[in-house]
Each structure stands twice: as C-alpha cells, then as structure tokens.
Design a protein around this motif. Structure first.
Motif, PDB file in Angstrom:
ATOM      1  N   CYS A  83       0.690  -1.419  -0.008  1.00 37.99           N
ATOM      2  CA  CYS A  83      -0.029   0.077  -0.009  1.00 37.99           C
ATOM      3  C   CYS A  83       0.956   1.233   0.091  1.00 37.99           C
ATOM      4  O   CYS A  83       0.473   2.237  -0.502  1.00 37.99           O
ATOM      5  CB  CYS A  83      -0.929   0.010   1.285  1.00 37.99           C
ATOM      6  N   GLY A  84       2.012   1.129   0.542  1.00 37.10           N
ATOM      7  CA  GLY A  84       2.838   2.431   0.645  1.00 37.10           C
ATOM      8  C   GLY A  84       3.469   2.543  -0.813  1.00 37.10           C
ATOM      9  O   GLY A  84       3.461   3.813  -1.251  1.00 37.10           O
TER      10      GLY A  84
ATOM     11  N   PHE B 224     -11.822   3.212   6.457  1.00 42.28           N
ATOM     12  CA  PHE B 224     -12.425   3.041   5.267  1.00 42.28           C
ATOM     13  C   PHE B 224     -13.341   4.344   4.836  1.00 42.28           C
ATOM     14  O   PHE B 224     -13.324   4.742   4.021  1.00 42.28           O
ATOM     15  CB  PHE B 224     -13.146   1.779   5.147  1.00 42.28           C
ATOM     16  N   LEU B 225     -14.181   4.683   5.921  1.00 35.92           N
ATOM     17  CA  LEU B 225     -15.196   5.910   5.851  1.00 35.92           C
ATOM     18  C   LEU B 225     -14.397   7.170   5.709  1.00 35.92           C
ATOM     19  O   LEU B 225     -14.704   8.073   4.743  1.00 35.92           O
ATOM     20  CB  LEU B 225     -15.910   5.891   6.906  1.00 35.92           C
ATOM     21  N   ALA B 226     -13.165   7.168   6.152  1.00 38.55           N
ATOM     22  CA  ALA B 226     -12.215   8.274   6.071  1.00 38.55           C
ATOM     23  C   ALA B 226     -11.775   8.412   4.820  1.00 38.55           C
ATOM     24  O   ALA B 226     -11.644   9.589   4.038  1.00 38.55           O
ATOM     25  CB  ALA B 226     -11.126   8.289   6.981  1.00 38.55           C
ATOM     26  N   ALA B 227     -11.547   7.369   4.222  1.00 38.85           N
ATOM     27  CA  ALA B 227     -10.749   7.384   2.700  1.00 38.85           C
ATOM     28  C   ALA B 227     -11.981   7.900   1.769  1.00 38.85           C
ATOM     29  O   ALA B 227     -11.858   8.581   0.965  1.00 38.85           O
ATOM     30  CB  ALA B 227     -10.407   6.038   2.364  1.00 38.85           C
ATOM     31  N   ALA B 228     -13.197   7.154   1.961  1.00 37.62           N
ATOM     32  CA  ALA B 228     -14.352   7.507   1.139  1.00 37.62           C
ATOM     33  C   ALA B 228     -14.377   8.822   1.183  1.00 37.62           C
ATOM     34  O   ALA B 228     -14.829   9.730   0.245  1.00 37.62           O
ATOM     35  CB  ALA B 228     -15.478   6.663   1.669  1.00 37.62           C
ATOM     36  N   ALA B 229     -14.396   9.553   2.417  1.00 38.88           N
ATOM     37  CA  ALA B 229     -14.717  11.214   2.708  1.00 38.88           C
ATOM     38  C   ALA B 229     -13.995  11.867   1.741  1.00 38.88           C
ATOM     39  O   ALA B 229     -13.948  12.792   1.301  1.00 38.88           O
ATOM     40  CB  ALA B 229     -15.026  11.486   4.228  1.00 38.88           C
TER      41      ALA B 229
ATOM     42  N   PHE C  42      -3.327  -5.004  -7.800  1.00 37.97           N
ATOM     43  CA  PHE C  42      -2.233  -4.005  -7.913  1.00 37.97           C
ATOM     44  C   PHE C  42      -1.178  -4.272  -8.852  1.00 37.97           C
ATOM     45  O   PHE C  42      -0.628  -3.490  -9.555  1.00 37.97           O
ATOM     46  CB  PHE C  42      -1.473  -3.368  -6.716  1.00 37.97           C
ATOM     47  N   TRP C  43      -0.571  -5.656  -8.830  1.00 33.90           N
ATOM     48  CA  TRP C  43       0.417  -6.005  -9.619  1.00 33.90           C
ATOM     49  C   TRP C  43       0.037  -6.064 -11.209  1.00 33.90           C
ATOM     50  O   TRP C  43       0.467  -5.688 -11.904  1.00 33.90           O
ATOM     51  CB  TRP C  43       0.756  -7.413  -9.276  1.00 33.90           C
ATOM     52  N   SER C  44      -1.472  -6.486 -11.199  1.00 38.33           N
ATOM     53  CA  SER C  44      -1.883  -6.254 -12.641  1.00 38.33           C
ATOM     54  C   SER C  44      -2.247  -4.901 -13.129  1.00 38.33           C
ATOM     55  O   SER C  44      -2.313  -4.690 -14.564  1.00 38.33           O
ATOM     56  CB  SER C  44      -3.270  -7.096 -12.558  1.00 38.33           C
TER      57      SER C  44
ATOM     58  N   LEU D   2      -7.515   3.980  -4.193  1.00 37.62           N
ATOM     59  CA  LEU D   2      -7.717   4.322  -2.978  1.00 37.62           C
ATOM     60  C   LEU D   2      -8.430   3.695  -2.030  1.00 37.62           C
ATOM     61  O   LEU D   2      -8.217   3.363  -0.901  1.00 37.62           O
ATOM     62  CB  LEU D   2      -7.762   5.978  -2.778  1.00 37.62           C
ATOM     63  N   LEU D   3      -9.693   3.224  -2.619  1.00 38.02           N
ATOM     64  CA  LEU D   3     -10.492   2.662  -1.987  1.00 38.02           C
ATOM     65  C   LEU D   3     -10.169   1.184  -1.690  1.00 38.02           C
ATOM     66  O   LEU D   3     -10.396   0.465  -0.520  1.00 38.02           O
ATOM     67  CB  LEU D   3     -11.775   2.351  -2.840  1.00 38.02           C
ATOM     68  N   VAL D   4      -9.246   0.450  -2.576  1.00 33.57           N
ATOM     69  CA  VAL D   4      -8.580  -0.725  -2.229  1.00 33.57           C
ATOM     70  C   VAL D   4      -7.581  -0.903  -1.184  1.00 33.57           C
ATOM     71  O   VAL D   4      -7.580  -1.599  -0.329  1.00 33.57           O
ATOM     72  CB  VAL D   4      -8.076  -1.526  -3.843  1.00 33.57           C
ATOM     73  N   VAL D   5      -6.618   0.279  -1.178  1.00 40.10           N
ATOM     74  CA  VAL D   5      -5.783   0.523  -0.109  1.00 40.10           C
ATOM     75  C   VAL D   5      -6.507   0.723   1.116  1.00 40.10           C
ATOM     76  O   VAL D   5      -6.122   0.197   2.157  1.00 40.10           O
ATOM     77  CB  VAL D   5      -4.935   2.081  -0.576  1.00 40.10           C
ATOM     78  N   ALA D   6      -7.683   1.542   1.101  1.00 34.99           N
ATOM     79  CA  ALA D   6      -8.277   1.657   2.322  1.00 34.99           C
ATOM     80  C   ALA D   6      -8.801   0.444   2.831  1.00 34.99           C
ATOM     81  O   ALA D   6      -9.024   0.281   4.108  1.00 34.99           O
ATOM     82  CB  ALA D   6      -9.397   2.694   2.036  1.00 34.99           C
ATOM     83  N   ALA D   7      -9.474  -0.445   1.999  1.00 37.62           N
ATOM     84  CA  ALA D   7     -10.038  -1.710   2.417  1.00 37.62           C
ATOM     85  C   ALA D   7      -8.912  -2.497   3.142  1.00 37.62           C
ATOM     86  O   ALA D   7      -9.104  -3.411   3.918  1.00 37.62           O
ATOM     87  CB  ALA D   7     -10.755  -2.523   1.460  1.00 37.62           C
TER      88      ALA D   7
END
Length: 349
Positions: A85-86, A139-144, A221-223, A253-258
């Motif tokens: 994720c980093g 997750f909600l913070a990332a969505a916001a 992410f590799w794909s 960003l949503l995938v990272v947040a999950a």
C-alpha cells in the motif's frame, strides 16, 4: 547483472528468507524451542506428518502453533500489506512522503476506535470493538477524502493530499474530544495501546482473512503496474497517452483503504513500514511497479517478522508495542535513505 535480473534474484532470496525467518523466529523467545521441533509441529499441523501425541499436543505444540506462529504470520501479512500500500500511495499522489495511513486513513481509524470506547459502540461490537470500529473508520475516512477531492471537478494528487490533511485534523480532534468527554483513564490507555500496534491478538481465522485480503490486493495492484508507472509521470503526461488517471486513483484508494482497514482491525496501527520499505526497494531496484510491488511486499513481511521478535525479547517478561520499535528503527533508516544524493522518486522505470 541487469536491474531486472537483480530484482528477480532478490525476489527468490526474499521468499526463501521469509520462510526461514518464520521458522527461526518461532524458536526465539522466553522459551527457546529447537528449529527442528518447530518444523515438526508445522509439518504435523499442515500435512499430518509425525506422531500426534508428540507434535499434536503439549507445551511445545501450543507455544508454536497457538501462540508464536499465528502472530508471526499476522506480522508477515501486515508488513506485506503495508509495503504494498505504501508503494501504491506514493505513486498515486506522486509524493515520497506518502504512506498507507496518509489521506486521513489513520485518523479515521483513531476516531472509530475512540467512538467504540466512549460512545457505547463497544457493547454492540463485542470484544473486538476497537479493531472493528477502527477498520470501519479508516475506510469511511478514505471515502470522505475521495468525495472532498472531487468537489469542484476531478480529483488530483494535490487535492487528495489537501483533503486528507484537513480530514485528518478533524478526525484526530474529534477522537481526542471523545476521550476528554469520557474522562476514563482506562479507556484512554487502551486506545493509546491500540494505536501503537501489536500482534498479540493474532488468531488463525483472523490470519486467513488478513492473508486473503493482502494476496488479493497484491495481485490486483500487480496487474495495474503499467498504470502505476504512468502515475509517476503525472496526469498531463498520462493524458497525452490517452490514459485517464483520475478514476483509477479513486479505485486504488478504496482498495488501499480496504486493505489497511483489515490490517488495522487485526494489528492496530503500525507506522513507518509503508514509508521506508518502498523507499529502500525503489532505491535499490528502481520504480518499475512490476518488480517494486512484490519486492516491497516481501521486504515488509520479513521486516515485521523480526520486529515482532524484538517486541517479545527486548524486555523480558514484557512486550513492547510494535509501533515503538518500527519508529525507532524506521526513522534512522529513512534519514539514511534521504542522505543518498542520487535517490529520486521517479527512478528508472
């Protein structure tokens, strides 16, 4: 040897190092266990090999299979996930200072955990209230942040960063306000302990979820490595090639947040891993995400496995929170990387 050849060799070495590290790390602790016994217990549990009365029960079995190995597997999954994720976050926002907890994700987790402690949510969520509420908050913070970044037009790296900084300040303030209102020293201490991270709550069912999420996210992410490479060049350059990065950035960003939400739920907040691991890998092997992502994942996994060992053995009879050691080790390493004159973010793609 070419850079790609060195990267391939490093992948093989790191994969072998991870397997060996797990076996060796299990044997280290207040109760020393021979590595041969460790692998015999693992062989019995995984493949049914060996005598059940000797390797399927007893003190050695319980220490290896029920206590140490689960936390080390969780450490490996957490390190791999944060390293992945980093690397993705740094490409998304074109900023070397980005890590998985940027854009308000960590502050959202903090607010969620604070609400679980002080607003009665813990009763409804059970014993894992802090971790679960922290994951939801992340997750909600990332969505916001995504919603804020899209105000007035499409999102850009700068708008994502500014939205994340603003939301992070708000979530941190609200979380602190909840603690002040509660006026409970035990709740405050529990929250501080959780924010420093640790693998003490590891379990095999939880590890299965964490490993599944990290592997799935890593393959996704590799794909997408070509798109991530384009993100290093900027939106305008990518636009001239016919690639729209704005929508991709939101999905990533949503995938990272999950992923971060699941890891926060299992291990609390472990800092510095997602910052220093991609830096070091990029310095040695370049910025091509086809090799950067798997190398960052394996390096992060090996790093946190040994950080967990240090957490258990540095103070006999007491366990140091993971976040303390990762900061103590990570900060000097980060400064050493910054001192390298030839280091650049874009690198060789």
């Amino acid at each position: 040897m070419s850079r790609r050849g060195r990267a391939s060799l490093a992948l093989v070495i790191l994969a072998a190092a991870l397997v060996l590290s797990l076996g060796l790390a299990v044997s280290v602790g207040s109760m020393a266990i021979p590595m041969g016994d460790v692998y015999r217990v693992m062989a019995y549990e995984l493949f049914g090999l060996g005598d059940s009365s000797t390797w399927g029960s007893g003190g050695v079995h319980d220490v290896v299979w029920l206590i140490r190995l689960p936390r080390l597997v969780l450490a490996a999954a957490t390190g791999a996930g944060l390293g992945l994720c980093g690397a993705v976050m740094q490409a998304m926002v074109q900023n070397t200072m980005a890590d998985p907890y940027i854009l308000g994700v960590s502050s959202g987790a903090y607010l969620g955990a604070a609400l679980a402690l002080t607003a009665g949510a813990g009763t409804a969520l059970g014993g894992n209230a802090m971790g679960l509420a922290g994951a939801v908050g992340a997750f909600l913070a990332a969505a916001a942040v995504l919603l804020l970044a899209r105000l007035g037009g499409r999102s850009t790296p700068v708008k994502l960063l500014l939205s994340g900084v603003a939301l992070s300040a708000v979530c941190s303030a609200l979380g602190n306000f909840c603690i002040v209102l509660e006026n409970d020293d035990h709740a405050a201490a529990a929250l501080v302990q959780w924010t420093m991270g640790g693998m003490g709550a590891a379990s095999w069912p939880g590890n299965a979820i964490a490993c599944g999420v990290v592997i799935s996210g890593g393959l996704f992410f590799w794909s997408q490595y070509r798109t991530l490479n384009l993100m290093l060049l900027g939106d305008e350059c990518a636009g001239t090639l016919g690639v729209e990065l704005s929508a991709k950035r939101l999905i990533y960003l949503l995938v990272v947040a999950a992923m971060v939400g699941v890891l926060v739920y299992q291990a609390g907040m472990v800092g510095f891993v997602g910052l220093i691991i991609p830096h070091g890998v990029r310095l040695l092997f370049g910025s091509d995400h086809r090799t950067l992502l798997p190398l960052a994942a394996l390096t992060g996994a090996v790093f946190l496995v040994w950080m967990d060992v240090l957490c258990r053995v540095v103070l006999p009879g007491n366990e140091i929170p993971m976040g303390i050691l990762t900061a103590l080790v990570g900060a000097p390493v980060f400064l050493a990387l910054l001192a390298r004159r030839r280091y650049g973010f874009g690198g060789e793609v």
